[in-house]
Design a protein around this motif. Structure first.
Motif, PDB file in Angstrom:
ATOM      1  N   ARG A  39       0.866  -1.083   0.075  1.00 23.46           N
ATOM      2  CA  ARG A  39      -0.185   0.168  -0.055  1.00 23.46           C
ATOM      3  C   ARG A  39       0.823   1.382   0.155  1.00 23.46           C
ATOM      4  NH1 ARG A  39      -3.342   3.177  -1.163  1.00 23.46           N
ATOM      5  NH2 ARG A  39      -5.313   3.884   0.301  1.00 23.46           N
ATOM      6  N   ASP A  40       0.793   1.949  -0.920  1.00 24.39           N
ATOM      7  CA  ASP A  40       1.577   3.206  -1.194  1.00 24.39           C
ATOM      8  C   ASP A  40       1.009   4.299  -0.327  1.00 24.39           C
ATOM      9  OD1 ASP A  40       3.756   2.154  -2.889  1.00 24.39           O
ATOM     10  OD2 ASP A  40       2.420   2.448  -4.389  1.00 24.39           O
ATOM     11  N   PRO A  41       1.959   5.261   0.003  1.00 23.66           N
ATOM     12  CA  PRO A  41       3.117   5.595  -0.258  1.00 23.66           C
ATOM     13  C   PRO A  41       4.065   4.991   0.815  1.00 23.66           C
ATOM     14  CG  PRO A  41       2.390   7.553   0.818  1.00 23.66           C
ATOM     15  CD  PRO A  41       1.182   6.414   0.842  1.00 23.66           C
ATOM     16  N   GLY A  84      -6.967  11.171  -4.574  1.00 21.05           N
ATOM     17  CA  GLY A  84      -5.542  10.268  -4.934  1.00 21.05           C
ATOM     18  C   GLY A  84      -5.884   9.009  -4.136  1.00 21.05           C
ATOM     19  N   GLN A  85      -5.102   7.932  -4.976  1.00 22.86           N
ATOM     20  CA  GLN A  85      -5.514   6.309  -4.444  1.00 22.86           C
ATOM     21  C   GLN A  85      -4.348   6.220  -3.211  1.00 22.86           C
ATOM     22  OE1 GLN A  85      -5.755   3.427  -7.194  1.00 22.86           O
ATOM     23  NE2 GLN A  85      -7.123   4.374  -8.503  1.00 22.86           N
ATOM     24  N   ASP A  86      -3.402   6.958  -3.066  1.00 24.40           N
ATOM     25  CA  ASP A  86      -2.576   6.621  -2.301  1.00 24.40           C
ATOM     26  C   ASP A  86      -3.140   7.084  -0.777  1.00 24.40           C
ATOM     27  OD1 ASP A  86      -0.750   6.100  -3.975  1.00 24.40           O
ATOM     28  OD2 ASP A  86       0.918   7.579  -3.602  1.00 24.40           O
ATOM     29  N   MET A  87      -2.473   6.374   0.134  1.00 27.54           N
ATOM     30  CA  MET A  87      -2.838   6.554   1.524  1.00 27.54           C
ATOM     31  C   MET A  87      -2.437   8.069   1.970  1.00 27.54           C
ATOM     32  SD  MET A  87      -1.303   4.297   4.750  1.00 27.54           S
ATOM     33  CE  MET A  87      -1.868   2.812   4.807  1.00 27.54           C
ATOM     34  N   VAL A 528     -11.625   0.572   2.197  1.00 25.98           N
ATOM     35  CA  VAL A 528     -12.707   0.547   1.422  1.00 25.98           C
ATOM     36  C   VAL A 528     -12.525   1.639   0.379  1.00 25.98           C
ATOM     37  CG1 VAL A 528     -15.307   1.134   1.632  1.00 25.98           C
ATOM     38  CG2 VAL A 528     -14.206  -0.455   3.204  1.00 25.98           C
ATOM     39  N   ARG A 529     -12.118   3.043   0.808  1.00 29.81           N
ATOM     40  CA  ARG A 529     -11.830   3.986   0.007  1.00 29.81           C
ATOM     41  C   ARG A 529     -10.813   3.736  -1.216  1.00 29.81           C
ATOM     42  NH1 ARG A 529      -7.328   7.226   0.433  1.00 29.81           N
ATOM     43  NH2 ARG A 529      -7.309   9.063  -0.591  1.00 29.81           N
ATOM     44  N   TRP A 530      -9.939   3.006  -0.911  1.00 26.71           N
ATOM     45  CA  TRP A 530      -8.914   2.629  -2.091  1.00 26.71           C
ATOM     46  C   TRP A 530      -9.613   1.740  -3.300  1.00 26.71           C
ATOM     47  CZ3 TRP A 530      -4.757  -1.702  -1.410  1.00 26.71           C
ATOM     48  CH2 TRP A 530      -3.754  -1.394  -2.534  1.00 26.71           C
ATOM     49  N   LYS A 531     -10.549   0.809  -2.707  1.00 26.50           N
ATOM     50  CA  LYS A 531     -11.242  -0.081  -3.443  1.00 26.50           C
ATOM     51  C   LYS A 531     -12.364   0.901  -4.445  1.00 26.50           C
ATOM     52  CE  LYS A 531     -13.464  -3.942  -4.859  1.00 26.50           C
ATOM     53  NZ  LYS A 531     -12.880  -5.027  -5.508  1.00 26.50           N
ATOM     54  N   LEU A 569     -17.097   8.022  -3.663  1.00 30.07           N
ATOM     55  CA  LEU A 569     -17.918   7.692  -5.127  1.00 30.07           C
ATOM     56  C   LEU A 569     -17.545   9.084  -6.069  1.00 30.07           C
ATOM     57  CD1 LEU A 569     -18.854   5.880  -6.748  1.00 30.07           C
ATOM     58  CD2 LEU A 569     -21.073   6.386  -6.225  1.00 30.07           C
ATOM     59  N   TYR A 570     -18.086  10.263  -5.290  1.00 33.43           N
ATOM     60  CA  TYR A 570     -18.034  11.450  -6.004  1.00 33.43           C
ATOM     61  C   TYR A 570     -16.591  11.800  -6.297  1.00 33.43           C
ATOM     62  CZ  TYR A 570     -19.030  16.347  -6.694  1.00 33.43           C
ATOM     63  OH  TYR A 570     -19.373  17.577  -7.396  1.00 33.43           O
ATOM     64  N   GLN A 571     -15.509  11.667  -5.484  1.00 34.17           N
ATOM     65  CA  GLN A 571     -14.367  11.931  -5.763  1.00 34.17           C
ATOM     66  C   GLN A 571     -13.863  10.936  -6.917  1.00 34.17           C
ATOM     67  OE1 GLN A 571     -12.158  14.241  -4.769  1.00 34.17           O
ATOM     68  NE2 GLN A 571     -13.495  14.872  -3.285  1.00 34.17           N
ATOM     69  N   SER A 572     -14.120   9.791  -7.041  1.00 34.88           N
ATOM     70  CA  SER A 572     -13.622   8.848  -7.910  1.00 34.88           C
ATOM     71  C   SER A 572     -14.277   9.277  -9.202  1.00 34.88           C
ATOM     72  CB  SER A 572     -13.982   7.475  -7.641  1.00 34.88           C
ATOM     73  OG  SER A 572     -15.382   7.182  -7.959  1.00 34.88           O
ATOM     74  N   MET A 573     -15.370   9.984  -9.027  1.00 31.71           N
ATOM     75  CA  MET A 573     -16.114  10.451 -10.623  1.00 31.71           C
ATOM     76  C   MET A 573     -15.274  11.618 -11.108  1.00 31.71           C
ATOM     77  SD  MET A 573     -18.450   8.319 -11.394  1.00 31.71           S
ATOM     78  CE  MET A 573     -19.381   7.118 -10.630  1.00 31.71           C
TER      79      MET A 573
END
Length: 805
Positions: A39-41, A84-87, A528-531, A569-573
Motif C-alpha cells: 500500500r503506497d506511499p 488520490g489512491q495513495d494513503m 474501502v476508500r482505495w477500492k 464515489l463522488y471523488q472517484s468520478m
C-alpha cells in the motif's frame, strides 16, 4: 486473512454478510491464506531507526517511529476530499531534547567530585566501568553522544485535552517524557517524569520505604551504581482507562477517569504513576507508587487486565533478559471495581538465557469454557512463548508452551491485533509470521503462515513491525536487503505498509462494528476508500447490506458510513486533470499558483461546493502548467450545449443530490438530540446560547419531513418557551440572524457567519475549532456555558466522527 478468526473472537463472533461469508469460507478451506499487498506511499525516514521495537501504532491511527534524532509520527487520515489512491499521511515529529539527561543521584557539587574520583581511580575495575557506562556518562566525552530514542508507547484513546492519545517517549540517555499533539502541527512536552522521580528519590534519601537500611555514601562506587540503576527506565507501558471517585467540596462524589503509566527500572523496581484525565501536565499527577519486582535484569513489561464477572483484575507482566516471566499484583488505590492477585504468578521460571524481548497481552473469549481469558505472548530469541490464563471456580489456570520453528533468526519485533488475537512476529531477514490462535478443549494451538516481504517489496531487511488498530494494515520499517550476495553500501530507512485484510473483510467488519465510529476504524475505511477509487463504483453487496442496516437499525452510524461511501464515489468520478480535454499546449505554459496552500481552488471548485480541497494528484498535475482563465467547467458546458448533459455530469449531480440528502438526515437527527438536551436542561425564561426557535422552525419548514418524535419534542419546547424567541444578533450590525441554512447564518446586511455543527449557534468569534477532515466547524466552550452545553461541544463531527480541534 486475520479477519476470518471467529474462533478466537469476541463473545459472539460477528455475523458476516452472506456474500462475504461464502468468500471467507472458500478462503478458509484453502487454509488461512493471507495475500499481503503493498500500500503506497512508502515514507522515507530522515534518520535511522533506533531502540527496541521502534514502531508503535496508536488507537487514534498514528504510527510512531523511534529514530536517532526524533520520533517521527505518521498520522493516517481517511480523507474524503482527496481523489488520490495513495494513503493520506500527515507527518509530524517529536524532537529529541538538545541537552543530555543526567540522573539526580545527589547534590550537584558532590556528584561532580565523585565522578572525578571514579574516573581517575587507580582501580581499573572502577575507572573503566565508570568511563564506559552510558548511564553515568550520557554525553560521552571520548565516546559518541547518546542521541535518539529507546522506546515509545501510546496511551489509550481519550487521555489528552482533545480526547486523543498521549505519547510517552524514552530517550537513549534515559529521559522519560510525556507529549501531546494539541494543534495538529506541533508536539508539546507535558511533563518530564525522570526529573520528577529523581526529585522524589532525593527527598526520600534514596530509600524506598521507611524500614530500609540507611543507604551508603555516594562516594562508594556500589552506592553510586545503585542510585543510578533505581531510576534508569528500561520500558514504560500505559494501562487502560479506569474510573476513580473524587469527593467534591459539598461532599458529592463524581467519577473521574484516570490512567496509569508503569515504568520498569534497571534494578527491577516498577514505578506506577497515576494521572487524572484529561492529562494536562504536572498538576494531573495523582500519585506515584514504587513496587519491587524481584526480577534481576528486567527487559520488558506489559499490563495484564482481565475482566471476570464484571470485576476487573490487573497486574503487571515482567520479563527478564535471563528468561523468566511473571505477573506481579498491583493494588490500585481509589480505583473502583479492581482487584488483584494475592501473590506473584510465575508464567515461565527457567533461567535459560533466552532474553524476553517483547510481551503482548490479548483479552479473548474462550468458546469452550464460555468465559473470557487472557493470552500472553512473549518473543524469546527465535521462539514465541505463549501462556493462556483463565479464571475458573478452581482458581487461576495457567497453560503455557513455546511455538518453535517460526524463524531462523531471533524475533526483532512482535505485534498483535487485539480484536481477534492474531499475532505477527518478524525477524531481521524480511520474514513475517502470522499466528492465529485456535482454541482446543484444554488450551490452544496456533495456525501459522509465512509472509515473505521480499515478494512485496523486493529484498529488504526489517527493523520493526506494528499492526493497525483494526488489523487492516501492517507497518514495517525496512532498509535495502542483499543484492547478488552483497550488502548495500548505504541504508535508507523507510516505513512501508502492507494490507492484511481484503476489501470484503474490511467492509464486513465495518458493517458489524461494535464501536460504530468511523474515525476509530480509519484503517478499515481506508481499504474501502482505495477500492472505490480504483473501481469507480460502490460494490453491489455493500450497498444492499448497508441499506438493509439503515432500514433495520436506528443508529446514525450507518448513515455516516453511507455518506462516506458517496463522498468517495463522488471523488472517484471527478475528472483528473490528466484526462482534461482543455489541456494547454506546452508553448504558452503559465505557472499556476495552486501549489501554495489555501490557493488550490479554481472557480469550478467554488461552484461545486462539496470538494473544496483539490486532490493531491491534481495539484501535482496543475503545477505543470494550467491556464486558470479556462476552467474545466467550460469543456463540460460546451459538450452539454450540443447534445444535452454529459452522462458523467448527470451522474455527478445525482451523487451530489444523494450526499445532500444524507447530510440533511444526519443534521436533523443531531438537531433532535440538541433539542432534547435543551428541553431537559432549560427553564422557561432562560436564554441558552442555542438558537432553539430557529432550529425548531428549520425542522418544521420542510413539508416532506414528517417525524413524529420531532413534532412532539418541538411542541413541548414551544409550549415551554411560550412566545419568547431569543433571536441571535449579528455582532457587526446588530441585525437579527435568521435560521435558514444549517451551515451558515446570513443577516439582512449580508454578513455571513458559519454555524457550529454541535450547537447550531453562529460562530461570531475569530477563533473556532475544525474537525480533523475539515467537514464542519465548532465553537469553543466559554466559561459561562452550562455543563450540558460543554458536554455537547465535546462531541465528534456529526458527518465523519472525527475529533474537533
Amino acid at each position: 486473512g486475520g479477519g476470518k478468526m471467529a474462533a478466537a473472537g469476541r463473545e459472539e463472533p460477528p455475523v458476516a454478510l452472506e456474500v462475504v461469508a461464502e468468500e471467507a469460507a472458500a478462503a478458509a478451506s484453502a487454509g488461512f491464506r493471507l495475500t499481503a499487498v503493498r500500500r503506497d506511499p512508502a515514507v522515507r525516514l530522515q534518520h535511522g531507526a533506533s531502540g527496541l521495537e521502534p514502531l508503535a501504532w496508536s488507537e487514534d491511527h498514528r504510527v510512531s517511529v523511534s529514530t536517532a534524532r526524533s520520533i517521527a509520527v505518521l498520522e493516517q487520515l481517511s480523507d474524503v476530499h482527496s481523489g488520490g489512491q495513495d494513503m493520506v499521511i500527515h507527518r509530524t515529529a517529536v524532537p529529541a531534547p538538545a541537552a543530555a539527561c543526567l540522573l539526580k543521584v545527589g547534590p550537584k557539587k558532590e556528584v561532580a567530585e565523585c565522578k572525578e574520583k571514579f574516573a581517575s581511580s587507580a582501580d581499573p575495575t572502577v575507572s573503566q566501568t565508570f568511563m564506559l557506562d552510558r548511564v553515568f556518562n550520557p554525553e560521552g566525552k571520548s565516546l559518541t553522544p547518546m542521541r535518539g530514542f529507546k522506546y515509545s508507547s501510546w496511551s489509550p484513546l481519550g487521555c489528552d485535552a482533545n480526547g486523543r492519545c498521549l505519547l510517552a517517549a524514552l530517550t537513549m540517555d534515559n529521559r522519560l517524557t510525556i507529549h501531546a499533539n494539541l494543534n495538529r502541527l506541533q508536539w508539546v512536552q507535558l511533563v518530564d517524569l525522570t526529573e520528577l522521580y529523581g526529585e522524589r528519590l532525593y527527598e526520600a534519601g534514596y530509600k524506598l520505604c521507611k524500614a530500609d537500611t540507611p543507604c551508603g555514601e555516594l562516594g562508594d562506587f556500589p552506592e553510586f551504581q545503585r542510585r543510578h540503576s533505581m531510576q534508569t527506565p528500561v520500558r514504560m507501558e500505559w494501562s487502560g482507562i479506569c474510573t476513580t471517585q473524587q469527593v467534591k467540596h459539598n461532599n458529592e462524589c463524581r467519577d473521574v477517569g484516570s490512567v496509569l503509566l508503569a515504568v520498569l527500572f534497571e534494578n527491577g523496581n516498577i514505578a506506577v504513576w497515576q494521572f487524572q484525565l484529561p492529562f494536562l501536565g504536572k498538576e494531573s499527577i495523582t500519585s506515584c507508587n514504587t513496587i519491587e519486582s524481584g526480577i534481576s535484569s528486567p527487559s520488558v513489561l506489559s499490563w495484564w487486565e482481565y475482566e471476570h464477572n464484571n470485576r476487573k483484575m490487573s497486574g503487571l507482566i515482567v520479563g527478564s533478559a535471563y528468561g523468566p516471566v511473571k505477573i506481579l499484583p498491583i493494588n490500585l488505590k481509589a480505583v473502583k471495581g479492581y482487584f488483584t492477585l494475592r501473590q506473584p504468578v510465575v508464567l515461565w521460571q527457567e533461567m535459560d538465557q533466552l532474553p524476553v524481548h517483547s510481551i503482548k497481552c490479548i483479552p479473548l473469549y474462550h468458546p469452550y469454557q464460555k468465559r473470557s481469558c487472557s493470552l500472553v505472548v512473549a518473543a524469546r530469541g527465535p521462539y514465541m512463548f505463549w501462556c493462556l490464563l483463565l479464571i475458573s471456580k478452581a482458581g487461576l489456570n495457567v497453560h503455557n508452551s513455546h511455538v518453535t520453528g517460526l524463524h531462523s533468526l531471533p524475533i526483532v519485533s512482535m505485534t498483535a491485533d487485539k480484536q481477534n488475537g492474531t499475532v505477527y512476529t518478524c525477524s531481521s531477514d524480511g520474514k513475517v509470521r502470522q499466528l492465529i490462535p485456535i482454541f482446543t478443549d484444554v488450551a490452544l494451538k496456533f495456525e501459522h503462515q509465512l509472509i515473505k516481504l521480499s515478494e512485496v517489496f523486493g529484498s529488504v531487511r526489517t527493523h520493526g513491525i506494528a499492526v493497525s488498530p483494526c488489523g487492516a494494515y501492517l507497518a514495517v520499517i525496512t532498509t535495502e536487503g542483499m543484492t547478488n550476495g552483497l550488502h548495500p553500501v548505504n541504508k535508507n530507512y523507510q516505513v512501508q505498509f502492507v494490507t492484511l485484510k481484503t476489501f470484503e473483510e474490511a467492509a464486513a467488519q465495518l458493517l458489524e462494528s461494535s464501536v460504530q465510529n468511523l474515525f476509530r476504524q480509519v484503517d478499515l475505511t481506508d481499504l474501502v476508500r482505495w477500492k472505490i477509487l480504483k473501481d469507480k463504483h460502490i460494490p453491489q453487496f455493500l450497498q444492499e447490506a448497508l441499506d438493509k442496516k439503515i432500514e433495520t437499525c436506528g443508529s446514525t452510524y450507518f448513515w455516516r458510513f453511507k455518506l462516506f461511501l458517496l463522498r468517495i464515489l463522488y471523488q472517484s468520478m471527478q475528472k483528473a486533470p490528466s484526462e482534461a480535454t482543455w489541456r494547454p499546449s506546452h508553448e504558452d505554459t503559465k505557472i499556476s499558483i495552486s501549489d501554495s496552500p489555501g490557493m488550490g481552488s479554481t472557480e469550478d471548485d467554488q461552484e461545486e461546493g462539496t470538494s473544496k480541497q483539490a486532490s493531491k494528484q491534481s495539484l501535482c498535475d496543475t503545477s505543470k502548467g494550467v491556464d486558470i482563465d479556462d476552467p474545466a467547467e467550460d469543456s463540460l458546458h460546451q459538450a452539454s450545449d450540443i447534445g444535452g448533459r454529459e452522462p458523467m455530469e448527470e451522474k455527478l449531480l445525482e451523487i451530489q443530490a444523494q450526499i445532500e440528502a444524507v447530510e440533511m438526515h444526519l443534521t436533523r437527527e443531531h438537531m433532535k438530540r440538541v433539542l432534547g438536551e435543551v428541553y431537559l436542561h432549560t427553564w422557561i425564561t432562560e436564554n441558552t446560547s442555542i438558537p432553539t426557535r430557529g432550529v425548531c422552525d428549520f425542522l418544521m419548514s420542510d413539508d416532506g419531513y414528517d417525524d413524529r418524535t420531532a413534532r412532539v419534542l418541538i411542541g413541548h419546547i414551544l409550549k415551554k418557551m411560550n412566545k419568547q424567541t431569543f433571536p441571535e444578533h449579528c455582532s457587526l450590525c446588530k441585525e437579527i440572524l435568521p435560521f435558514t441554512d444549517r451551515k451558515q447564518a446570513v443577516c439582512s446586511n449580508g454578513h455571513i457567519w458559519l454555524r457550529c455543527f454541535l450547537t447550531y449557534q453562529s460562530c461570531q468569534s475569530l477563533v473556532y475549532r475544525r474537525c480533523l477532515l475539515h467537514d464542519s466547524i465548532a465553537r469553543h466552550p466559554t466559561p459561562e456555558d452550562p455543563e450540558w452545553i460543554k458536554r455537547l461541544l465535546q462531541g465528534p463531527c456529526t458527518f465523519c466522527d472525527s475529533p474537533v480541534f
